[in-house]
Design a protein around this motif. Structure first.
Motif, PDB file in Angstrom:
ATOM      1  N   ASN A  62      -0.714  67.483 -19.955  1.00  0.00           N
ATOM      2  CA  ASN A  62      -0.872  67.250 -18.888  1.00  0.00           C
ATOM      3  C   ASN A  62      -2.953  67.284 -18.373  1.00  0.00           C
ATOM      4  N   ASN A  63      -3.512  66.346 -18.204  1.00  0.00           N
ATOM      5  CA  ASN A  63      -5.156  66.794 -17.340  1.00  0.00           C
ATOM      6  C   ASN A  63      -5.085  65.912 -16.295  1.00  0.00           C
ATOM      7  N   SER A  64      -4.247  65.550 -15.204  1.00  0.00           N
ATOM      8  CA  SER A  64      -4.981  64.867 -14.294  1.00  0.00           C
ATOM      9  C   SER A  64      -3.213  65.109 -13.747  1.00  0.00           C
ATOM     10  N   GLY A  65      -3.535  65.631 -12.383  1.00  0.00           N
ATOM     11  CA  GLY A  65      -2.887  65.141 -10.944  1.00  0.00           C
ATOM     12  C   GLY A  65      -2.239  66.964 -11.205  1.00  0.00           C
ATOM     13  N   ARG A  66      -1.041  66.553 -10.323  1.00  0.00           N
ATOM     14  CA  ARG A  66      -0.548  68.275 -10.345  1.00  0.00           C
ATOM     15  C   ARG A  66      -0.306  69.470 -10.800  1.00  0.00           C
ATOM     16  N   PRO A  67       0.167  70.114 -11.411  1.00  0.00           N
ATOM     17  CA  PRO A  67       0.234  71.326 -12.420  1.00  0.00           C
ATOM     18  C   PRO A  67       1.879  70.397 -12.721  1.00  0.00           C
ATOM     19  N   LEU A  68       1.549  70.176 -13.498  1.00  0.00           N
ATOM     20  CA  LEU A  68       3.043  70.315 -14.583  1.00  0.00           C
ATOM     21  C   LEU A  68       4.496  70.678 -14.265  1.00  0.00           C
ATOM     22  N   ALA A  69       3.660  72.205 -14.257  1.00  0.00           N
ATOM     23  CA  ALA A  69       4.675  73.112 -13.440  1.00  0.00           C
ATOM     24  C   ALA A  69       5.662  73.080 -12.599  1.00  0.00           C
ATOM     25  N   GLN A  70       4.711  72.759 -10.955  1.00  0.00           N
ATOM     26  CA  GLN A  70       5.582  72.074  -9.840  1.00  0.00           C
ATOM     27  C   GLN A  70       6.423  70.613 -10.055  1.00  0.00           C
ATOM     28  N   ALA A  71       5.759  69.559 -10.767  1.00  0.00           N
ATOM     29  CA  ALA A  71       6.654  68.105 -10.962  1.00  0.00           C
ATOM     30  C   ALA A  71       7.626  68.681 -11.879  1.00  0.00           C
ATOM     31  N   ARG A  72       7.802  68.952 -12.990  1.00  0.00           N
ATOM     32  CA  ARG A  72       9.054  69.825 -13.592  1.00  0.00           C
ATOM     33  C   ARG A  72       9.915  70.734 -12.610  1.00  0.00           C
ATOM     34  N   ALA A  73       9.443  71.389 -11.860  1.00  0.00           N
ATOM     35  CA  ALA A  73      10.483  72.274 -11.438  1.00  0.00           C
ATOM     36  C   ALA A  73      11.294  71.487 -10.263  1.00  0.00           C
TER      37      ALA A  73
END
Length: 251
Positions: free
Chosen positions: A157-168
């Motif tokens: 992931n190198n664009s957009g909001r943090p991956l951890a937030q979307a995943r959660a």
């Protein structure tokens, strides 16, 4: 006269009362065994040949008699599938909207739609954007016993909001996130290789999640065809077994 007035009053009152009988929703959702979203990476690290291998791999998977048999053996004998491509945080393209797959004919139509879909590439890699977009696709006409997102890609992931937030957020909705990590046999420049973990470790630790989630690793794009078939067959199983967390496919 008085009796007629009383009757008119009662009729008006009854018409004004809400209906006591249960009403059917105007747009009832069709039940299916699985709602499956296929999310395919088309960022700049995926060249035209590799993109074509991905499209052809998914199209071939839905012509596989084993996959169709697996769908028909489910409790309801049908799944709903949609397909979109993704790259930058705001670049997602729904190429095949929701379709019901319940036999060879419908599976063939899905494959034909993939083969006719446009091929376009963009720049960055936003797995978080892909997860957010996929999460919003559920509940659009279908109600699956499971909701699964199948994310294929070859970068972090190198664009957009943090991956951890979307995943959660997706996991809170009860969505299962599976991964198909494609290990490009062309190594990245040394200055970048030192800054990021191996892609299979990254997908395992940062992307997949939910009950029964797993990662399929394709050892290069030439292995994608076999990898995607095995992955989808496992995803549509009516009673997914406790298979390995990580599987690998070789060309």
């Amino acid at each position: 006269m008085q009796r007629r007035a009383i009757l008119r009053h009662l009729s008006t009152s009854l018409l004004a009362m809400p209906a006591l009988l249960p009403s059917r929703p105007a747009h009832a959702l069709r039940p299916v065994d699985v709602e499956l979203v296929l999310a395919v990476d088309v960022s700049r690290s995926v060249d035209p040949e590799e993109q074509e291998l991905q499209f052809r791999g998914y199209a071939a998977a839905f012509r596989d008699s084993r996959l169709v048999e697996g769908i028909r053996n489910g409790p309801l004998g049908a799944i709903a599938v949609s397909f979109f491509t993704w790259s930058d945080w705001n670049m997602q393209e729904l190429l095949v909207p929701w379709m019901v797959i319940d036999g060879p004919s419908s599976a063939g139509r899905f494959s034909e739609a993939l083969e006719a879909a446009p091929r376009r590439a963009h720049l960055y890699t936003s797995i978080s954007g892909a997860i957010d977009y996929a999460s919003d696709l559920f509940g659009q006409g279908y109600e699956g016993t499971r909701q699964v997102v199948d994310i294929s890609g070859d970068g972090v992931n190198n664009s957009g909001r943090p991956l951890a937030q979307a995943r959660a957020d997706a996991l809170r909705q009860g969505i299962v996130l599976n991964g198909l990590a494609v290990l490009d046999r062309t190594p990245p420049p040394p200055q970048f290789a030192a800054l990021q973990p191996p892609l299979d470790d990254y997908y395992r630790d940062e992307v997949i999640g939910g009950p029964g989630a797993f990662l399929m690793v394709a050892e290069g794009f030439r292995a994608f065809d076999g990898a995607v078939r095995r992955k989808i067959i496992r995803e549509i199983a009516s009673h997914p077994g406790p298979g390995p967390l990580v599987e690998r496919a070789f060309a």
